[in-house]
Design an enzyme around this catalytic site. Sequence first.
Site, PDB file in Angstrom:
ATOM      1  N   GLU A 169       0.832  -1.213   0.000  1.00 54.30           N
ATOM      2  CA  GLU A 169       0.000   0.000   0.000  1.00 54.30           C
ATOM      3  C   GLU A 169       0.864   1.260   0.000  1.00 54.30           C
ATOM      4  O   GLU A 169       0.934   1.984   0.991  1.00 54.30           O
ATOM      5  CB  GLU A 169      -0.971  -0.056   1.184  1.00 54.30           C
ATOM      6  CG  GLU A 169      -1.927  -1.241   1.048  1.00 54.30           C
ATOM      7  CD  GLU A 169      -2.868  -1.417   2.233  1.00 54.30           C
ATOM      8  OE1 GLU A 169      -2.776  -0.638   3.189  1.00 54.30           O
ATOM      9  OE2 GLU A 169      -3.689  -2.357   2.188  1.00 54.30           O
ATOM     10  N   HIS A 371     -16.910 -11.047   7.009  1.00 56.16           N
ATOM     11  CA  HIS A 371     -15.611 -10.378   7.140  1.00 56.16           C
ATOM     12  C   HIS A 371     -14.761 -11.054   8.197  1.00 56.16           C
ATOM     13  O   HIS A 371     -15.247 -11.361   9.284  1.00 56.16           O
ATOM     14  CB  HIS A 371     -15.812  -8.898   7.513  1.00 56.16           C
ATOM     15  CG  HIS A 371     -14.539  -8.118   7.543  1.00 56.16           C
ATOM     16  ND1 HIS A 371     -14.097  -7.442   8.660  1.00 56.16           N
ATOM     17  CD2 HIS A 371     -13.596  -7.922   6.592  1.00 56.16           C
ATOM     18  CE1 HIS A 371     -12.931  -6.850   8.377  1.00 56.16           C
ATOM     19  NE2 HIS A 371     -12.612  -7.126   7.137  1.00 56.16           N
ATOM     20  N   HIS A 372     -13.498 -11.302   7.854  1.00 57.78           N
ATOM     21  CA  HIS A 372     -12.517 -11.812   8.813  1.00 57.78           C
ATOM     22  C   HIS A 372     -11.313 -10.897   8.805  1.00 57.78           C
ATOM     23  O   HIS A 372     -10.541 -10.916   7.839  1.00 57.78           O
ATOM     24  CB  HIS A 372     -12.036 -13.222   8.411  1.00 57.78           C
ATOM     25  CG  HIS A 372     -13.071 -14.279   8.555  1.00 57.78           C
ATOM     26  ND1 HIS A 372     -13.000 -15.478   7.870  1.00 57.78           N
ATOM     27  CD2 HIS A 372     -14.195 -14.349   9.312  1.00 57.78           C
ATOM     28  CE1 HIS A 372     -14.036 -16.237   8.209  1.00 57.78           C
ATOM     29  NE2 HIS A 372     -14.784 -15.570   9.073  1.00 57.78           N
ATOM     30  N   GLU A 373     -11.131 -10.108   9.846  1.00 56.20           N
ATOM     31  CA  GLU A 373      -9.895  -9.313   9.962  1.00 56.20           C
ATOM     32  C   GLU A 373      -8.941 -10.105  10.851  1.00 56.20           C
ATOM     33  O   GLU A 373      -9.128 -10.182  12.065  1.00 56.20           O
ATOM     34  CB  GLU A 373     -10.197  -7.934  10.549  1.00 56.20           C
ATOM     35  CG  GLU A 373      -8.954  -7.094  10.835  1.00 56.20           C
ATOM     36  CD  GLU A 373      -7.999  -6.982   9.662  1.00 56.20           C
ATOM     37  OE1 GLU A 373      -8.297  -6.252   8.714  1.00 56.20           O
ATOM     38  OE2 GLU A 373      -6.927  -7.640   9.686  1.00 56.20           O
ATOM     39  N   GLU A 445      -5.087  -6.724   2.014  1.00 59.85           N
ATOM     40  CA  GLU A 445      -3.702  -7.010   2.421  1.00 59.85           C
ATOM     41  C   GLU A 445      -3.345  -8.417   1.962  1.00 59.85           C
ATOM     42  O   GLU A 445      -2.917  -9.271   2.756  1.00 59.85           O
ATOM     43  CB  GLU A 445      -3.511  -6.855   3.943  1.00 59.85           C
ATOM     44  CG  GLU A 445      -3.784  -5.467   4.449  1.00 59.85           C
ATOM     45  CD  GLU A 445      -5.273  -5.178   4.638  1.00 59.85           C
ATOM     46  OE1 GLU A 445      -5.999  -6.078   5.079  1.00 59.85           O
ATOM     47  OE2 GLU A 445      -5.718  -4.064   4.326  1.00 59.85           O
ATOM     48  N   GLU A 469      -9.266   3.881   0.952  1.00 57.66           N
ATOM     49  CA  GLU A 469      -9.189   4.098   2.403  1.00 57.66           C
ATOM     50  C   GLU A 469      -8.086   5.099   2.746  1.00 57.66           C
ATOM     51  O   GLU A 469      -8.070   5.644   3.842  1.00 57.66           O
ATOM     52  CB  GLU A 469      -8.965   2.764   3.127  1.00 57.66           C
ATOM     53  CG  GLU A 469      -7.656   2.102   2.772  1.00 57.66           C
ATOM     54  CD  GLU A 469      -7.477   0.711   3.384  1.00 57.66           C
ATOM     55  OE1 GLU A 469      -8.256   0.330   4.248  1.00 57.66           O
ATOM     56  OE2 GLU A 469      -6.535   0.019   2.959  1.00 57.66           O
TER      57      GLU A 469
HETATM   58  C1  NOJ Z   1      -7.886  -2.627   5.905  1.00 59.29           C
HETATM   59  C2  NOJ Z   1      -8.805  -2.949   4.771  1.00 59.29           C
HETATM   60  O1  NOJ Z   1      -8.259  -2.552   3.538  1.00 59.29           O
HETATM   61  C3  NOJ Z   1     -10.131  -2.273   5.044  1.00 59.29           C
HETATM   62  O2  NOJ Z   1     -10.996  -2.454   3.933  1.00 59.29           O
HETATM   63  C4  NOJ Z   1     -10.708  -2.830   6.315  1.00 59.29           C
HETATM   64  O3  NOJ Z   1     -11.897  -2.161   6.593  1.00 59.29           O
HETATM   65  C5  NOJ Z   1      -9.742  -2.618   7.465  1.00 59.29           C
HETATM   66  N1  NOJ Z   1      -8.454  -3.122   7.157  1.00 59.29           N
HETATM   67  C6  NOJ Z   1     -10.240  -3.295   8.730  1.00 59.29           C
HETATM   68  O4  NOJ Z   1     -10.303  -4.676   8.540  1.00 59.29           O
HETATM   69 CA    CA Z   2      -5.870  -2.182   3.065  1.00 57.95          CA
END
Ligand code: NOJ
Ligand code: CA
Length: 656
Positions: A169, A371-373, A445, A469
């Site tokens: 990024e 969604h999985h962060e 990512e 973002e």
């Molecule tokens: C970065 C991601 O690009 C974004 O889309 C997401 O909302 C945030 N991380 C949180 O997971």
């Molecule tokens: Ca990102």
Amino acid sequence: MFKWAKLFGWFGKDEIDKTVSSPNGRVKCRFAMKSGELSYSVLRDEKIIIKPSKLGFSIYGETPFGKKAKLIREQTKKIDETFELPWGEDRFIRNNYTETTFYISETAEPNRIMTMRFRVFDNGVAFRYEIPAQPKFSRITVQDELTEFNLDLNTVAWKIPAYQPDRYEYNYEKSYLHELVHSVHTPLTLRTPAGNYLSIHEAALYNYGSMTLKLNEKRILKSDITPLSDGTRAHVSLPFQTPWRLIMIADSAIELTTNRNMLCLNDPPRGDFSWVKTLKFIGIWWAMFVGEWTWAPGERHGATTEHAKQYIDSAVRLGISGLLIEGWNDGWEGDWLENGVNNKFTTSTPDFDLEEVARYAKLHNVELVGHHETVGFIDNYENQLEEAYNIYAANGIHYVKTGYAGSMMTINGRREYHHSQLGVNHYQKTVELAAKKRIMLDIHEPIKGTGIERTFPNLLSREGARGQEYEGGALSPSHACFLPYTRLLAGGMDYTNGILDLSNSVKRMSTTLARQLAYFITIYSGMAMAADRPFIYEERFPNVYKFIRDVPTSFEKTLPLAGEIGEYYIVARKDRYSNDWYLGGVTNEDARRIHIGLDFLNDGSYIAELYTDSEDAHYRDNQFGIRLERRHVTRNDSLDLYLAPGGGFAIRLMPQ
Ligand code: NOJ
Ligand code: CA
């Protein structure tokens, strides 16, 4: 004591110098074994564009291979086939190349063997190393890959840095090759002093570190395979083949964007993917970026059952098929980057009822995007992965966005690069398991694209570059004018398009309104997010929003029309499921007038719906200046369009 061995740079007496020519003869690749070194070079129209460049790699703990090596066999075949993609920018891809495979063996103990496979296209060269299974050689540790790309140092490069905390990024920078100090990611797009446009990349990256590039001590551009935390590049069992090293070649920047060699170098789908469908979706998302809601539970929690139902109702009114919900699961409290190690992917916050939201979505025919962060805590994620997918599948959720925020991954308790062999293998595991559960993915990512979506079409999109973002200060209008010539050569991107609340005080956009529509055409994504909050579409810009509703997510054909790297990009795409055409264009900080002939249309009359910048529009002080126009055109007409500074346009053409 271990010795470091150079596996394929040997000192045999046999010299070879073989040429593999592309089908039309314009591109030639010479493969040579001379003075003890294995090398290749590339010619375009009989002129050298890549000078003799070393091949090979060092293997940890192995005796030098090939001191008495010989070419034992070579085999050439010509392929000219057309394959169909289930979704994407083009439905049919022509795969036309000459392949020569060189089989090499030691003539003395331990008689090891290896294969170099070259594919020469009319617009590119690819090669890979293949090490077959063999009795005295069953596992190897790659210490270094020696592949070079020996270019004139006055070649211009458009680059982003590797090994940095924000992964891919970064903003693109233009410099001469001789100015390269650190490793850079691929695709690395280049312009040689003779005016050839190249992009160095790789295809079919499996079970190996991702290739970055750097100048070596001899000032030659060389592969720098992302290391593991133990300092090596990869541990593999035989048989093994490296990813393809790919050099795309074009006469112009715009021609480069038509290069589909990366997809050609990947295998056809394995198994049935007829269930895969591209998707357009809104999300409980931008409201968090502009500070209205939060990912974490609390008074302003975004992912509540109530909000989800409201957004589902909005999706229905907006004619959008999907809804992403971020922040629904346990683990976002406090410093979510720090606390991500404890993220739960199988339990929801008390104010979010997954079953109820899924039931409501189904009732209204809206596809949820889960969604999985992971925050890069891979051990924690993999422990829950199967159950987490099962929960989605059981609730009829077929799309999942994943995220890997954080500068490094934690795998097997160690800190590893996202683009290391272990990172690559983790992403692959998610794609394959998702395929089994009939889940489609949009990976943020991610590991960079190397065309594996041809084999696993459930991998509908990735981020993998600076996206919207970063608006609110860190994006300039030129950024989206670099992407088509660089990042997007690696496949589609979820840029999170369509943010129309341009003057928001928390996240001010560096674009005009028309340009936000253009992104749906200039930045392809199999999962296309209409990223703003629904009320912005419904209440503030219903007429502009119409384009977002209309624009398809899969195309029959893509015709890049004009552009220069970092300056502008104009493209036409025909819808996969109708005879409509869509045109999009973006420019950097400079205003531009462009002329587009419509001779790609069929005979007959078309209705053109144009969304263009007004003459006084400007990304800085008149972002909302837009002209909406409807007119009749035929293939004999042309369009003269104005793109404001930081602006763009979007056009729909419908046969009457
Ligand atoms: C970065 C991601 O690009 C974004 O889309 C997401 O909302 C945030 N991380 C949180 O997971
Ligand atoms: Ca990102």
